[in-house]
Design an enzyme around this catalytic site. Structure first.
Site, PDB file in Angstrom:
ATOM      1  N   ASP A  16      56.695   5.341  20.534  1.00 17.85           N
ATOM      2  CA  ASP A  16      56.108   6.669  20.378  1.00 17.85           C
ATOM      3  C   ASP A  16      56.467   7.607  21.536  1.00 17.85           C
ATOM      4  O   ASP A  16      55.593   8.191  22.160  1.00 17.85           O
ATOM      5  CB  ASP A  16      54.575   6.484  20.275  1.00 17.85           C
ATOM      6  N   GLU A  29      52.729  -3.891  23.798  1.00 20.92           N
ATOM      7  CA  GLU A  29      52.386  -3.982  22.378  1.00 20.92           C
ATOM      8  C   GLU A  29      53.418  -4.700  21.513  1.00 20.92           C
ATOM      9  O   GLU A  29      53.831  -4.178  20.468  1.00 20.92           O
ATOM     10  CB  GLU A  29      52.104  -2.586  21.819  1.00 20.92           C
ATOM     11  N   TYR A  43      42.124   1.719  20.463  1.00 26.24           N
ATOM     12  CA  TYR A  43      41.908   3.084  19.975  1.00 26.24           C
ATOM     13  C   TYR A  43      40.744   3.137  18.993  1.00 26.24           C
ATOM     14  O   TYR A  43      40.869   3.718  17.924  1.00 26.24           O
ATOM     15  CB  TYR A  43      43.211   3.613  19.357  1.00 26.24           C
ATOM     16  N   GLU A  91      45.161   1.260  27.708  1.00 27.09           N
ATOM     17  CA  GLU A  91      45.292   2.492  26.921  1.00 27.09           C
ATOM     18  C   GLU A  91      44.027   2.697  26.112  1.00 27.09           C
ATOM     19  O   GLU A  91      43.539   1.762  25.468  1.00 27.09           O
ATOM     20  CB  GLU A  91      46.475   2.418  25.926  1.00 27.09           C
TER      21      GLU A  91
HETATM   22  C1  GCB Z   1      50.094   2.948  21.803  1.00 23.00           C
HETATM   23  C2  GCB Z   1      51.392   2.902  22.515  1.00 23.00           C
HETATM   24  C3  GCB Z   1      51.788   4.248  23.091  1.00 23.00           C
HETATM   25  C4  GCB Z   1      51.453   5.348  22.090  1.00 23.00           C
HETATM   26  C5  GCB Z   1      49.966   5.331  21.839  1.00 23.00           C
HETATM   27  C6  GCB Z   1      49.550   6.405  20.828  1.00 23.00           C
HETATM   28  O1  GCB Z   1      49.457   1.975  21.560  1.00 23.00           O
HETATM   29  O2  GCB Z   1      51.444   1.925  23.519  1.00 23.00           O
HETATM   30  O3  GCB Z   1      53.148   4.236  23.392  1.00 23.00           O
HETATM   31  O4  GCB Z   1      51.877   6.599  22.524  1.00 23.00           O
HETATM   32  O5  GCB Z   1      49.593   4.108  21.334  1.00 23.00           O
HETATM   33  O6  GCB Z   1      49.163   7.480  21.233  1.00 23.00           O
HETATM   34  O7  GCB Z   1      49.654   6.138  19.647  1.00 23.00           O
END
Ligand code: GCB
Length: 599
Positions: A161, A412, A468, A505
């Site tokens: 991403d 990941e 997330y 994250e």
């Molecule tokens: C993740 C990735 C990261 C992305 C992020 C997202 O898990 O490690 O590279 O940018 O999510 O914002 O989706």
């Protein structure tokens, strides 16, 4: 690998600036006409402006003339590149003198004397290439697609991403050094139990014949505090490198032959202890709490090209908000950034570009892209060689930095698919064998590989999780997200009670200026609510020893249905303006001490 420095015996000439440039086919034997030019260092993509060229995949060329400096018979001339993304072949006067695969680590090429003897100028040509596929890191889906006009165009569907920026991203130097020279030095220390005395160990690699190697250790006042004997030196009353309070000694190295210094070099290094025990991450024997960010090397105009002012501003913003650390997501950052972090006492989790090791990741993120083959990741990836090489190169480059407290083997990957353990076990071992400091090794875990699915966590020193809840899961429902997040963190803690957990994250895309009375994703209020919820849960988990927000700043990505001109999970916008939530982070993080938060 040594950082290029000017010393009594070494001269390093900057080759940054405007080079001739060309996308597409060319032969190094022929002079590049220079209809187009490009600035080094930078990503070519945004600077070049044209849309098709911005998205170009394939070979591209840089060329410039250099003046030949005085080089005597005991010296050699070397071209050194901080990084060329993603691969490079280097030519001088049309002759190939070296090549390098991998877009984020330095390499050097010695120029054979026969190419410059009797010459005043040399033509230096770089053939670079930005193709990514299932054998490279990062991993990309490479396709050749028929266009509407019938032509075939190469394309990389990123398995990750962030925008696939490319170019000569970091400085190019011309180095004049003695043929007999220090090639590399490794410095690591043992500390006495009370941390007051350090035994500093030296391992070195010297090219050529010499009689003696002398190393003095100089403190920040310029005083000699120890001299090497039998490859070690003792510093009593040692001044430790501390978080946000760095102290750097200098090893002054002399290579002596027939009573004369034939090469000298200076390497700065901090002394500190890092270890993991009982669910804690200890720095100098104190339980450390990571406060900070996953970042990107990403700025307007420069793209992924070195931007030293942005780097310093980022670290100043990081300190201003009360943070103490960052992760080099998702690739090794510039040596200049590492040196800055080392000097400022900012803790770094150091990552290789092993991102995209998840066959179906792209399909999950990019709703328009149908190119991703299905199947088991570990049956399809051919990245083993690249992975091993980049781990070797990262440790060789960063091993002496006190700021580096942990290595990341991948971000990941499909660690829940069969074969993950066989793939990662030797790579984790490799880190351990290469690093004399024996820093902890981790793998940054993806949501799909929860505590009941993941196959590799028992190999890791620290559990690093990207989660997330409230964004990709329970989107727009923070109450449900809270339950899910708590449940999962407790499950990890229960399964691995001895391992510290770091949230590497967590975040929510937010468009500054977008507001709502309700829980509406993308608004500033939703981002506030998302973090409040997350922090409430984090504070309940005793072995959760750190929080690194995704992301420090908004950054550029490929065009995707879920990306509004890039990823907007930054606490700062891409031009480093704060979003509303920055104030509450500053409050929280200035209240959380660097040490002892969860004792
Ligand atoms: C993740 C990735 C990261 C992305 C992020 C997202 O898990 O490690 O590279 O940018 O999510 O914002 O989706």
């Amino acid at each position: 690998m040594l950082y290029p420095k000017n010393t009594k015996t070494r001269t390093s000439i900057d080759l940054n600036g405007v080079w001739n440039f060309q996308l597409g086919e060319h032969f190094a034997e022929k002079r590049l006409e220079g209809k187009e030019v490009m600035v080094v260092p930078s990503s070519f993509n945004d600077v070049i402006v044209d849309n098709d060229k911005r998205n170009y995949i394939g070979d591209f060329w840089y060329e410039r003339q250099i003046a030949v400096p005085d080089v005597d018979e005991n010296q050699e001339l070397v071209l050194r590149f901080g990084s060329v993304t993603h691969r490079a072949t280097v030519y001088v006067e049309g002759y190939q003198i070296g090549e390098h695969i991998g877009g984020f680590t330095p390499f050097e090429c010695v120029i054979p004397a026969k190419l410059y003897d009797g010459k005043s100028h040399l033509r230096v040509t770089i053939q670079a290439n930005n193709k990514l596929d299932f054998s490279t890191l990062p991993v990309g889906n490479y396709v050749e697609e028929k266009q509407v006009d019938g032509t075939i165009r190469s394309k990389v569907y990123e398995n990750f991403d962030f925008f696939n920026y490319a170019g000569i991203h970091r400085p190019v130097k011309l180095i004049i050094r003695p043929k007999t020279h220090l090639q590399d030095i490794t410095i690591f220390s043992d500390l006495s139990d009370d941390l007051s005395e350090a035994t500093v160990h030296f391992e070195y690699q010297i090219e050529g014949d010499y009689d003696e190697l002398k190393i003095d250790i100089i403190d920040e006042m310029g005083q000699v505090v120890a001299e090497m004997e039998n490859n070690q030196a003792i510093i009593s009353d040692v001044h430790l490198w501390e978080v946000l309070n760095a102290y750097l000694y200098t090893a002054r190295i002399h290579i002596i032959k027939s009573g004369k210094t034939i090469d000298c070099y200076e390497e700065e290094f901090g002394i500190r202890k890092v270890r993991v025990a009982n669910g804690q991450f200890l720095i100098n024997e104190k339980p450390f709490y990571f406060k900070g960010f996953g970042k990107h090397e990403d700025t307007y105009i420069n793209g992924r090209g070195l931007n030293e002012a942005a780097n310093l501003m980022d670290l100043n913003l990081l300190k201003e908000i009360g943070a103490n650390s960052f992760r080099t997501s998702h690739y090794p950052y510039s040596e200049e950034m590492m040196r800055l972090a080392d000097r400022l006492g900012i803790v770094v989790i150091d990552e290789v570009p092993a991102v995209g090791l998840f066959q179906n990741f792209n399909a999950a993120l990019d709703l328009m892209n149908q190119t991703t083959a299905k199947g088991n990741t570990w049956d399809n990836m051919e990245t083993h060689q690249a992975h091993e090489q980049v781990i070797r190169e990262l440790v060789a480059r960063d091993k002496n930095y006190a700021c580096v407290v942990m290595w990341v083997v991948a971000n990941e990957p499909a660690s829940h698919e069969k074969g993950a353990k066989d793939y990662f076990e030797p790579l984790i071992k490799l880190y351990k064998t290469l690093d004399p400091q024996q820093r902890p090794v981790t793998l940054v875990n993806i949501m799909n590989a929860g505590p009941h699915e993941d196959e590799v966590a028992d190999l890791l020193d620290v559990l690093c999780l990207n989660r997330y809840y409230g964004w990709y899961k329970n989107h727009g429902d923070l109450a449900k997200a809270e339950v899910g997040l708590r449940e999962e963190l407790l499950a990890w803690q229960k399964k691995y009670p001895e391992k510290p957990i770091v949230m590497t994250e967590y975040g929510a895309d937010t468009l500054p200026g977008l507001h709502s009375m309700w829980e509406i994703p993308y608004t500033e209020e939703y981002q506030m609510g998302y973090y409040e919820m997350s922090h409430k849960v984090f504070d309940e988990i005793s072995h959760l020893v750190g929080e690194q927000v995704w992301n420090f700043a908004d950054f550029e990505t490929n065009v995707m249905l879920i990306r509004v001109k890039g990823n907007h999970k930054g606490l700062f916008s891409r031009n480093r303006e704060p979003k509303q939530v920055v104030r509450s982070f500053k409050k929280r993080w200035t209240e959380i001490p660097n040490y002892g938060y969860k004792q």
